[in-house]
Design a protein around this motif. Structure first.
Motif, mmCIF file in Angstrom:
data_model
loop_
_atom_site.group_PDB
_atom_site.id
_atom_site.type_symbol
_atom_site.label_atom_id
_atom_site.label_comp_id
_atom_site.label_asym_id
_atom_site.label_seq_id
_atom_site.Cartn_x
_atom_site.Cartn_y
_atom_site.Cartn_z
ATOM 1 N N CYS A 22 0.822 -1.222 0.000
ATOM 2 C CA CYS A 22 0.000 0.000 0.000
ATOM 3 C C CYS A 22 0.847 1.259 0.000
ATOM 4 O O CYS A 22 1.834 1.351 0.734
ATOM 5 N N GLY A 23 0.427 2.216 -0.797
ATOM 6 C CA GLY A 23 1.033 3.540 -0.782
ATOM 7 C C GLY A 23 -0.011 4.552 -0.369
ATOM 8 O O GLY A 23 -1.061 4.199 0.176
ATOM 9 N N ARG A 24 0.283 5.813 -0.652
ATOM 10 C CA ARG A 24 -0.597 6.886 -0.175
ATOM 11 C C ARG A 24 -1.488 7.399 -1.286
ATOM 12 O O ARG A 24 -0.993 7.852 -2.306
ATOM 13 N N CYS A 25 -2.778 7.286 -1.071
ATOM 14 C CA CYS A 25 -3.729 7.667 -2.103
ATOM 15 C C CYS A 25 -5.066 7.994 -1.438
ATOM 16 O O CYS A 25 -5.463 7.322 -0.485
ATOM 17 N N ALA A 29 10.996 -6.905 1.319
ATOM 18 C CA ALA A 29 10.740 -6.151 2.557
ATOM 19 C C ALA A 29 9.754 -5.012 2.319
ATOM 20 O O ALA A 29 9.765 -4.364 1.270
ATOM 21 N N PHE A 30 8.924 -4.775 3.323
ATOM 22 C CA PHE A 30 7.915 -3.706 3.256
ATOM 23 C C PHE A 30 8.015 -2.863 4.526
ATOM 24 O O PHE A 30 8.351 -3.372 5.597
ATOM 25 N N ALA A 31 7.682 -1.588 4.399
ATOM 26 C CA ALA A 31 7.657 -0.715 5.581
ATOM 27 C C ALA A 31 6.479 -1.111 6.471
ATOM 28 O O ALA A 31 5.517 -1.728 6.007
ATOM 29 N N ASN A 32 6.608 -0.732 7.736
ATOM 30 C CA ASN A 32 5.498 -0.989 8.665
ATOM 31 C C ASN A 32 4.587 0.248 8.674
ATOM 32 O O ASN A 32 4.479 0.949 9.679
ATOM 33 N N ASP A 33 3.974 0.530 7.521
ATOM 34 C CA ASP A 33 3.277 1.820 7.414
ATOM 35 C C ASP A 33 1.871 1.713 6.804
ATOM 36 O O ASP A 33 1.377 2.683 6.235
ATOM 37 N N VAL A 34 1.256 0.533 6.924
ATOM 38 C CA VAL A 34 -0.102 0.415 6.369
ATOM 39 C C VAL A 34 -1.033 1.411 7.061
ATOM 40 O O VAL A 34 -1.816 2.112 6.409
#
Ligand SMILES: Cc1cc2nc3c(=O)[nH]c(=O)nc-3n(C[C@H](O)[C@H](O)[C@H](O)COP(=O)(O)OP(=O)(O)OC[C@H]3O[C@@H](n4cnc5c(N)ncnc54)[C@H](O)[C@@H]3O)c2cc1C
Length: 401
Positions: free
Chosen positions: A190-193, A269-274
């Protein structure tokens, strides 16, 4: 040649339509065919995300039987073809402009078959030019197939295994849903939208965005130039239009993970930012609703009722093991960047967007069309491109008097 329009998508054809009305001698140079991007850079089940009534191309305003529907790709391509037939623009298909350079007080366009001189040029080569792939993608093992969204056609064409969709704008959400529904395991990075409810008080959200003036916002209203890269709202035109966002995708079983940050050995790897991405989308929806409310207040009418859902939280993994999680494909749907390297004029900002006012650059005779936020929020969509084309064509006509 007096005027060369480069590109025969909606931006180039709209410009050509207005030039034709004013009897301006011009040529439209197109690398492929009319509407090439819609023909070759969309997936099989694609349909519009904006309602049919919002197709307001000059001379080709939607007048079909289903204004509240969402045209599938084939119907949209037919629409473009009939539009082109209706005014017979001077298109040279299969003619890519390889470079655009100064030539005295005019322009020299290099083509596969030679060169062309023009006194005026309108560059209309697309709002979404070069798909963006984040750094680190190159470290994925060879066995994992990597695709840009525009290379994806349908779930059956994917190699076996789970699919990681990186990027959660309109396209990422739609691909994640379709691939999940085909029975595959899907991870959505997921990104920012912004997300939007499809309808408010019986009106499509696009109607509210237009009526309230939200789509008329000018670039100076953007919080930062980088905001031009933010995706269009999460929603879908499938099934006659419905909501499609993080909450809906989670509910159906798509696994949400954070932003892609890289590949470490056999792990992605993914950021912990959902949570941060969810909150960002909620906050931007809040901004839109405030805008609509203020417009309703100014007009003395009731604002639409909408109950914002409570904050949404989900446990998310911060890495996947390519073998254990059986990752077969990664689809990059992480945005686009401008790609005007072939235009040899110093008219671009540090993000690669043309610096222009009303489409006009500091180089006399050089114009752009179809750029994101060129004049307003609606510059690069089927609803708003015609207005910009009229403004650009008028300047061309006036400069010749
Ligand atoms: C996945 C996706 C979904 C979208 N859905 C919607 C929607 O539902 N509703 C909506 O209103 N908008 C939508 N848009 C936004 C917008 O309408 C499209 O991006 C549209 O294609 C933009 O039109 P354009 O004419 O600016 O560019 P394009 O349609 O890309 O046309 C540019 C043309 O220029 C040609 N070209 C490129 N380089 C050269 C060159 N060097 N020489 C000659 N020709 C060249 C290309 O072949 C192409 O035909 C969507 C965009 C994307 C990416």
């Amino acid at each position: 040649m007096n005027v060369a329009v480069i590109g025969a998508g909606q931006a180039g054809l709209s410009t050509s339509w207005y030039l034709t009305q004013s009897k301006v001698d011009h040529a439209v140079l197109e690398a492929g065919r009319v509407a090439e991007t819609w023909r070759t850079r969309r997936w099989d089940s694609f349909c519009l995300v904006t309602p049919n009534w919002s197709v307001q191309l000059p001379g080709a305003e939607y007048a079909g039987p289903d204004p509240d529907g969402f045209m599938p790709l084939a119907a949209l391509i037919d629409h473009f073809e009939s539009w082109a037939k209706s005014f017979d623009p001077p298109i040279q298909e299969n003619t890519r402009a390889i470079s655009l350079e100064p030539d005295g007080s005019g322009f020299l366009i290099s083509l596969p078959s030679g060169t062309l001189q023009a006194r005026t040029v309108v560059v209309a080569t697309g709002a979404y030019q070069r798909p963006y792939r984040p750094a680190g993608a190159e470290l994925l093992p060879k066995g994992v197939v990597q695709l840009f969204a525009e290379e994806y056609s349908n779930p059956a064409a994917l190699q076996p295994g789970a699919v990681v969709v990186v990027g959660s704008g309109q396209t990422g959400c739609q691909l994640a849903e379709e691939i999940h529904q085909s029975g595959r395991k899907v991870f959505l990075a997921c990104g920012r939208c912004i997300w939007v409810p499809r309808r408010l008080e019986g009106h499509d959200i696009v109607w509210w965005m237009i009526e309230s003036g939200f789509m008329d916002r000018t670039p100076d209203k953007l919080p930062a130039p980088a905001a031009r890269l933010l995706g269009n709202p999460q929603t879908t035109g499938h099934d006659r239009g419905r909501d499609l966002n993080f909450r809906v995708l989670h509910e159906m079983g798509v696994e949400l993970v954070g932003r892609f940050v890289g590949v470490e050995g056999s792990r992605v790897a993914f950021a912990n930012d959902v949570a941060a991405s969810v909150d960002f989308g909620d906050a931007r929806l809040g901004d839109l609703l405030k805008f609509i409310d203020a417009d309703c207040a100014a007009k003395g009418i009731d604002a639409p009722t909408f109950h914002m859902p409570p904050p949404f939280r989900v446990d998310s993994r911060t890495s996947l093991d390519i073998a254990q999680d059986r990752v077969g494909t990664v689809i990059w749907t992480s945005g686009y960047r401008p790609d005007y390297g072939w235009v040899k004029f110093p008219v671009f900002d540090d993000m690669g967007f043309p610096v222009q006012t009303e489409g006009r650059t500091s180089v006399p005779g050089l114009y752009f069309m179809g750029v994101h936020w060129m004049r307003t929020n609606k510059s690069a969509i089927l609803y708003g491109v015609g207005e910009d084309a009229e403004v650009v064509a008028r300047q061309i006509v006036e400069s010749r008097r």
